[in-house]
Design an enzyme around this catalytic site. Structure first.
Site, PDB file in Angstrom:
ATOM      1  N   ARG A 108     -42.797  11.054  22.533  1.00 25.46           N
ATOM      2  CA  ARG A 108     -41.992   9.760  22.225  1.00 25.46           C
ATOM      3  C   ARG A 108     -42.474   8.694  22.533  1.00 25.46           C
ATOM      4  NH1 ARG A 108     -36.952   7.519  20.180  1.00 25.46           N
ATOM      5  NH2 ARG A 108     -35.892   6.322  21.588  1.00 25.46           N
ATOM      6  N   THR A 382     -35.159   7.380  10.897  1.00 27.62           N
ATOM      7  CA  THR A 382     -35.694   8.661  11.396  1.00 27.62           C
ATOM      8  C   THR A 382     -36.552   9.634   9.835  1.00 27.62           C
ATOM      9  OG1 THR A 382     -34.370   7.881  13.154  1.00 27.62           O
ATOM     10  CG2 THR A 382     -35.424  10.150  13.066  1.00 27.62           C
ATOM     11  N   THR A 400     -39.717   9.212  13.626  1.00 27.38           N
ATOM     12  CA  THR A 400     -39.166   8.162  13.872  1.00 27.38           C
ATOM     13  C   THR A 400     -39.831   6.578  14.296  1.00 27.38           C
ATOM     14  OG1 THR A 400     -37.102   6.971  14.214  1.00 27.38           O
ATOM     15  CG2 THR A 400     -37.988   7.817  16.384  1.00 27.38           C
ATOM     16  N   ASN A 402     -38.439   4.208  14.534  1.00 23.30           N
ATOM     17  CA  ASN A 402     -36.324   3.832  14.632  1.00 23.30           C
ATOM     18  C   ASN A 402     -35.747   3.390  13.889  1.00 23.30           C
ATOM     19  OD1 ASN A 402     -34.622   3.567  16.456  1.00 23.30           O
ATOM     20  ND2 ASN A 402     -35.083   1.183  16.348  1.00 23.30           N
ATOM     21  N   ASP A 424     -34.293   0.744  21.800  1.00 23.72           N
ATOM     22  CA  ASP A 424     -33.807   1.975  22.316  1.00 23.72           C
ATOM     23  C   ASP A 424     -33.138   2.153  23.761  1.00 23.72           C
ATOM     24  OD1 ASP A 424     -33.083   3.385  19.736  1.00 23.72           O
ATOM     25  OD2 ASP A 424     -34.495   5.006  19.824  1.00 23.72           O
ATOM     26  N   SER A 453     -33.645   8.325  23.532  1.00 24.51           N
ATOM     27  CA  SER A 453     -33.436   8.665  21.800  1.00 24.51           C
ATOM     28  C   SER A 453     -32.124   9.834  22.148  1.00 24.51           C
ATOM     29  CB  SER A 453     -34.319  10.042  21.759  1.00 24.51           C
ATOM     30  OG  SER A 453     -34.258   9.916  20.611  1.00 24.51           O
ATOM     31  N   GLY A 474     -30.894   9.000  11.675  1.00 23.41           N
ATOM     32  CA  GLY A 474     -29.277   8.596  11.584  1.00 23.41           C
ATOM     33  C   GLY A 474     -29.046   7.765  13.486  1.00 23.41           C
ATOM     34  N   GLY A 475     -30.164   7.089  14.016  1.00 22.75           N
ATOM     35  CA  GLY A 475     -29.042   6.598  15.381  1.00 22.75           C
ATOM     36  C   GLY A 475     -28.574   7.615  16.286  1.00 22.75           C
TER      37      GLY A 475
HETATM   38  O1  DON Z   1     -34.463   7.989  18.810  1.00 23.62           O
HETATM   39  C1  DON Z   1     -33.559   7.246  17.831  1.00 23.62           C
HETATM   40  O2  DON Z   1     -32.859   7.590  18.872  1.00 23.62           O
HETATM   41  C2  DON Z   1     -33.438   6.160  17.751  1.00 23.62           C
HETATM   42  N1  DON Z   1     -34.609   6.074  17.323  1.00 23.62           N
HETATM   43  C3  DON Z   1     -32.853   7.053  16.531  1.00 23.62           C
HETATM   44  C4  DON Z   1     -33.308   6.257  14.582  1.00 23.62           C
HETATM   45  C5  DON Z   1     -33.248   6.944  13.651  1.00 23.62           C
HETATM   46  O3  DON Z   1     -32.396   7.741  13.978  1.00 23.62           O
HETATM   47  C6  DON Z   1     -33.351   5.600  12.347  1.00 23.62           C
HETATM   48  N2  DON Z   1     -32.733   6.549  11.582  1.00 23.62           N
HETATM   49  N3  DON Z   1     -31.473   6.643  10.424  1.00 23.62           N
END
Ligand code: DON
Length: 570
Positions: A108, A382, A400, A402, A424, A453, A474-475
């Site tokens: 990370r 990501t 990712t 982000n 984040d 994350s 997908g955040g």
């Molecule tokens: O680490 C995380 O939770 C976020 N930075 C992930 C970002 C992400 O999945 C964006 N994608 N669609």
């Protein structure tokens, strides 16, 4: 999908300099197909881009194991999938070796040494919009290259061989897909705003499917990594280019930050669900802990009897997601910096208590569902790759920048995008980040700290035998997508394709509504509305890549329909 078949087709040889043996396997970067499902005997992979999956496959066909494949695939994604594949971002790996040992690697990004908790606030204490998501100051110290070299501990092939396909794809180019062309076209205004020098992604008259993307500066950066190892990125010319870019754009990543970056081996977060063993990512990802909470909160209920997308199942899963996300906002952050009460949060009697106010058929509100009380003595873009090889090594990597294309800042002269992972962190308690996630003290910014994350690379074992390799971007929806995919397979007995592609839903405590994909069935939506839920239709949720080991021992790799994702195997 068949892409342009140009008259001059060159074949991409694996080896990029003459002292390396030239492998016979070839990739045609001008003509490739997307495969959504592959059944394989010897090795399988699913990733966000067909060329990257092909690279992973050919590495396995040439004697590499799942670790070799995942390293080469990440490097290829950094070239062919610049919106998320990266060397300027970070990621997590969860793996199970053929001998049964489970491992996880944290690469990370971390906050630069000059970062501080209020760095995104104005002098009135308000968050300055965009500062943590766009441009130089939004970037954390990248971890991917350190992660790739740590992963080499389990690889079989020399690194030069694993990076060669990526160098060739960057140097000689590849044709872009329609979705990549659209992504690059949408990016044009931000490219002008957040860059200090012009770059290869800028194109006055726009990109279209079938255009060739050649990235010479990136190829040179990859060659420095090939020649000098991690020092080819964290020191010397690449590091100097990063720091010069920071100086031009008022960023704060220093030479010292880069030199000090370390990937960390962690103990995976493991638990059981209905007799299956789930192995997932520990802190600083909230993925493993929240997945554990969600699965354990639904375990006492007869989900299979309720049925897939039934009002009972949907409501239960929504309420479980709400409670897990409430805990995340309050209690989770980098456990190297903050005392995260993990054992309490996943304790079965604690989780039972969390569900005590659950009322079947009636929506609760996020105002009423507070984060759980911990006893004082307790302590979108990501990308995911799932791989399994013939020896039984299972590897799940989520990586990712982000947001899509990260900070939108490309390191001048080095040709790669920097992440905007600093978003984040919780810039200010009570102020949501770009995914609407809340946070506080646990996830406050501090120098050297890793931002919380949601990435959830996950493995599932059935009777101690490989069963599933799963993950998605997908955040904040990552955890709920992995949760639902597992429940879809284990409880609802859906096929892998259905489990991946059927419409998903998401609740994250705040905002207090149920997000649903456009295809979410109207009757299910109405049933939830009748119980008192507010429904919010949104863009597609996740791009889940699954490898499922079938009863006959074959590997079924399924790539999500929501993007160019593609499976490969042999
Ligand atoms: O680490 C995380 O939770 C976020 N930075 C992930 C970002 C992400 O999945 C964006 N994608 N669609």
């Amino acid at each position: 999908m068949r892409l342009l078949n140009l008259s001059i087709i060159f074949l991409l040889l694996f080896s990029c300099h003459s002292s390396q043996p030239v492998l016979k396997k070839q990739i045609d970067p001008y003509q490739y197909e997307i495969n959504k499902k592959v059944i394989a005997t010897n090795g399988a992979i699913a990733s966000a881009h067909p060329l990257a999956s092909k690279v992973g496959l050919m590495i396995m066909q040439n004697g590499g194991n799942a670790f070799d494949a995942v390293i080469a695939t990440q490097l290829a994604l950094a070239v062919v999938y610049p919106n998320a594949g990266n060397i300027g971002g970070g990621g997590f790996m969860v793996a199970r070796l053929a001998n049964g040992e489970t491992i996880s690697l944290d690469y990370r990004e971390m906050a630069p040494g000059a970062a501080h908790r209020d760095m995104y606030l104005d002098d009135k204490g308000n968050v300055i919009p965009g500062l943590s998501t766009l441009g130089h100051l939004s970037a954390g110290v990248p971890g991917t290259v350190a992660g790739l070299f740590e992963s080499m501990k389990y690889a079989k092939l020399p690194f030069e061989q694993l990076i060669a396909p990526a160098i060739n794809l960057a140097e000689k180019g590849f044709v872009i897909t329609d979705s990549e062309a659209r992504g690059l076209n949408n990016l044009q205004p931000d490219l002008k705003k957040y860059n200090t020098v012009s770059n290869i992604f800028q194109k006055e008259h726009g990109w279209k499917a079938g255009d060739t993307l050649i990235q010479r500066e990136l190829a040179n950066t990859l060659k420095r990594i090939k020649d000098r190892g991690a020092a080819g990125f964290y020191e010397g010319e690449t590091a100097n280019l990063i720091v010069a870019e920071m100086k031009r754009g008022k960023g704060i990543i220093s030479l010292e930050d880069l030199k000090n970056y370390k990937a960390k081996w962690r103990t995976p977060h493991s638990f059981t669900y209905r007799g299956y063993k789930v192995i997932s990512m520990p802190m600083p990802s909230s993925g493993g802990v929240l997945l554990n909470q969600m699965l354990k909160m639904v375990e006492p209920f007869p989900l299979a009897q309720y049925g897939f997308h039934s009002p009972e199942a949907l409501q239960l899963m929504v309420e479980v997601e709400r409670r897990a996300y409430a805990d995340r906002a309050e209690h989770l952050g980098d456990a190297d910096f903050y005392n995260v009460p993990i054992s309490v949060l996943v304790n079965e009697s604690y989780l039972k208590q969390r569900m005590q106010d659950f009322k079947a058929g009636l929506a609760s509100t996020s105002e009423d569902v507070k984060p759980g009380k911990i006893p004082m003595n307790g302590s979108e873009q990501t990308t995911h790759i799932s791989v399994m090889d013939k020896n039984g090594n299972m590897v799940a990597v989520t990586t990712t920048l982000n947001n899509s294309y990260g900070s939108k800042t490309i390191v001048g002269g080095a040709g790669f995008l920097l992440n905007d992972e600093m978003d984040d962190f919780s810039a200010k308690p009570g102020v949501p980040n770009i995914y609407g996630a809340l946070g506080g003290e646990a996830n406050a910014i501090a120098p050297g700290k890793r931002m919380l994350s949601a990435m959830t690379p996950t493995l599932v074992l059935d009777n101690e035998k490989p069963f599933l390799v799963i993950g998605t971007p997908g955040g904040t929806t990552i955890i709920t997508s992995v949760f639902q995919t597992i429940v879809n397979i284990i409880d609802f007995k859906l096929s892998t394709e259905e489990a991946v592609n059927k419409p998903k839903f998401h609740h994250q405590w705040y905002p207090d509504h149920v997000d649903v994909e456009p295809e979410f069935p109207q009757n299910a939506r109405t049933a939830l509305e009748r119980m008192g839920y507010k429904i919010n239709q949104r863009s597609p949720i996740g791009r889940t890549e699954v490898i499922r080991i079938l009863k006959n021992g074959k590997m079924e790799a399924v790539a999500d329909n929501r993007g160019d994702d593609s499976a490969a195997g042999y």
